[in-house]
Design a protein around this motif. Structure first.
Motif, PDB file in Angstrom:
ATOM      1  N   LEU A  59      39.221  31.664  45.597  1.00  0.00           N
ATOM      2  CA  LEU A  59      38.032  31.251  44.844  1.00  0.00           C
ATOM      3  C   LEU A  59      36.900  32.263  45.019  1.00  0.00           C
ATOM      4  CD1 LEU A  59      36.563  29.192  43.100  1.00  0.00           C
ATOM      5  CD2 LEU A  59      36.026  27.916  45.199  1.00  0.00           C
ATOM      6  N   ILE A  60      36.734  32.773  46.214  1.00  0.00           N
ATOM      7  CA  ILE A  60      35.692  33.790  46.461  1.00  0.00           C
ATOM      8  C   ILE A  60      35.945  35.033  45.610  1.00  0.00           C
ATOM      9  CG2 ILE A  60      34.782  35.375  48.203  1.00  0.00           C
ATOM     10  CD1 ILE A  60      35.302  33.143  50.275  1.00  0.00           C
ATOM     11  N   ALA A  61      37.199  35.473  45.552  1.00  0.00           N
ATOM     12  CA  ALA A  61      37.533  36.657  44.756  1.00  0.00           C
ATOM     13  C   ALA A  61      37.260  36.418  43.276  1.00  0.00           C
ATOM     14  CB  ALA A  61      39.001  37.023  44.979  1.00  0.00           C
ATOM     15  N   LEU A  62      37.583  35.237  42.768  1.00  0.00           N
ATOM     16  CA  LEU A  62      37.335  34.923  41.347  1.00  0.00           C
ATOM     17  C   LEU A  62      35.835  34.910  41.049  1.00  0.00           C
ATOM     18  CD1 LEU A  62      39.956  32.072  40.748  1.00  0.00           C
ATOM     19  CD2 LEU A  62      39.980  34.370  39.761  1.00  0.00           C
ATOM     20  N   GLN A  63      35.053  34.321  41.931  1.00  0.00           N
ATOM     21  CA  GLN A  63      33.619  34.261  41.675  1.00  0.00           C
ATOM     22  C   GLN A  63      32.955  35.643  41.770  1.00  0.00           C
ATOM     23  OE1 GLN A  63      32.365  31.046  44.405  1.00  0.00           O
ATOM     24  NE2 GLN A  63      32.013  29.809  42.554  1.00  0.00           N
ATOM     25  N   LYS A  64      33.462  36.479  42.655  1.00  0.00           N
ATOM     26  CA  LYS A  64      32.921  37.840  42.722  1.00  0.00           C
ATOM     27  C   LYS A  64      33.255  38.628  41.461  1.00  0.00           C
ATOM     28  CE  LYS A  64      32.568  38.479  47.718  1.00  0.00           C
ATOM     29  NZ  LYS A  64      33.020  39.272  48.896  1.00  0.00           N
ATOM     30  N   ARG A  65      34.461  38.447  40.953  1.00  0.00           N
ATOM     31  CA  ARG A  65      34.811  39.110  39.681  1.00  0.00           C
ATOM     32  C   ARG A  65      33.920  38.616  38.558  1.00  0.00           C
ATOM     33  NH1 ARG A  65      40.956  38.947  38.113  1.00  0.00           N
ATOM     34  NH2 ARG A  65      39.962  39.974  36.338  1.00  0.00           N
ATOM     35  N   TYR A  66      33.635  37.321  38.571  1.00  0.00           N
ATOM     36  CA  TYR A  66      32.773  36.792  37.521  1.00  0.00           C
ATOM     37  C   TYR A  66      31.361  37.362  37.637  1.00  0.00           C
ATOM     38  CZ  TYR A  66      30.010  33.543  34.777  1.00  0.00           C
ATOM     39  OH  TYR A  66      29.121  33.002  33.867  1.00  0.00           O
ATOM     40  N   MET A  67      30.838  37.445  38.873  1.00  0.00           N
ATOM     41  CA  MET A  67      29.501  37.992  39.060  1.00  0.00           C
ATOM     42  C   MET A  67      29.434  39.445  38.599  1.00  0.00           C
ATOM     43  SD  MET A  67      27.971  36.482  42.616  1.00  0.00           S
ATOM     44  CE  MET A  67      29.339  37.085  43.592  1.00  0.00           C
ATOM     45  N   ALA A  68      30.521  40.188  38.858  1.00  0.00           N
ATOM     46  CA  ALA A  68      30.532  41.596  38.456  1.00  0.00           C
ATOM     47  C   ALA A  68      30.578  41.762  36.947  1.00  0.00           C
ATOM     48  CB  ALA A  68      31.731  42.307  39.093  1.00  0.00           C
TER      49      ALA A  68
END
Length: 260
Positions: free
Chosen positions: A128-137
């Protein structure tokens, strides 16, 4: 003449009677010899059988003592050589050892389940952390359709995180009960004189607690990173919304905000 005839008949009768007595006596002697032979045979067979039995290995005979506790029955096995040890104290000590063995098995299984649950929970958090970081980027670079697609994936991952967390709570409840059972069984073993069983159970409890604490710390670190990522996401979204509002006030179209 009559006297002669009577004498001849008497002599013939006596002769016949003598033959009969001789045959009977002969038959009786044969029966007597047969009986003596049978008795001798029985004595020989009995002596041989006794010697064979003496040469046989002594096989312990198992028995059981039934103890009634409430409405249930508990059978404690023992061998013939240990009859002298079947005191109340020894039976209680054996029973307490059986209890500690079962408690240790229960603790081992619940610990494995809880460790695996915490591990899977931590993996779901990192995903989930990786998905949210991709979204923020990718904020400001996606079309509405792409943005909605990523959010669907994020929402699905959040559901999985929630399911994994519930699984951890369920297994942790079982694990806590197992810890309590082990502590009670260790105390019972100590009171009954089974010090070795008590020490083994206490050691197993300490090892289980150390393993669970290790994976719990890993999951807590993942939760901390997720919270930081959410805070960063909120900040980025607020900054993006502020820039959109500012550009709209200045009359700049939103399309210029998207990067190539």
């Amino acid at each position: 003449m009559q006297a002669l005839r009577n004498c001849s008949l008497c002599a013939g009768g006596n002769l016949l009677k003598g033959r009969t007595d001789f045959l009977v006596a002969r038959r009786n002697m044969a029966a007597l010899r047969l009986s003596a032979a049978c008795a001798q045979l029985l004595r020989v067979y009995s002596s041989s059988l006794q010697q064979r039995l003496l040469r046989l290995p002594q096989v312990p005979r198992c028995s059981a003592v039934a103890l009634s506790v409430g409405s249930g029955l508990c059978a404690v096995p023992f061998t013939h050589q240990q009859v002298e040890n079947l005191s109340h104290e020894s039976l209680i000590r054996r029973a307490s050892c059986l209890v500690t063995d079962s408690a240790n098995t229960h603790l081992s299984q619940t610990t494995m389940a809880l460790v695996d649950a915490f591990t899977q929970y931590a993996k779901a958090l990192h995903t989930l952390i990786a998905l949210q970081k991709r979204y923020m980027a990718s904020i400001g670079k996606l079309s509405p359709a792409e943005d909605d697609s990523i959010w669907q994936v994020i929402i699905g991952q959040r559901v999985e995180v929630s399911d994994r967390q519930e699984e951890c709570n369920r297994f942790e409840s079982n694990w806590i009960h197992a810890i309590n059972i082990c502590e009670l069984s260790a105390e019972a073993a100590y009171n009954s004189g089974a010090e070795q069983a008590c020490r083994t159970t206490k050691t197993n409890v300490q090892v289980a607690q150390a393993k669970v604490e290790e994976v719990r710390e890993i999951s807590k670190e993942a939760e901390k990173k997720l919270a930081e990522t959410k805070a960063e996401e909120i900040q980025r979204m607020a900054e993006y919304a502020s820039s959109i509002d500012l550009l709209e006030l200045e009359g700049v179209p939103e399309a210029y905000l998207r990067e190539d």
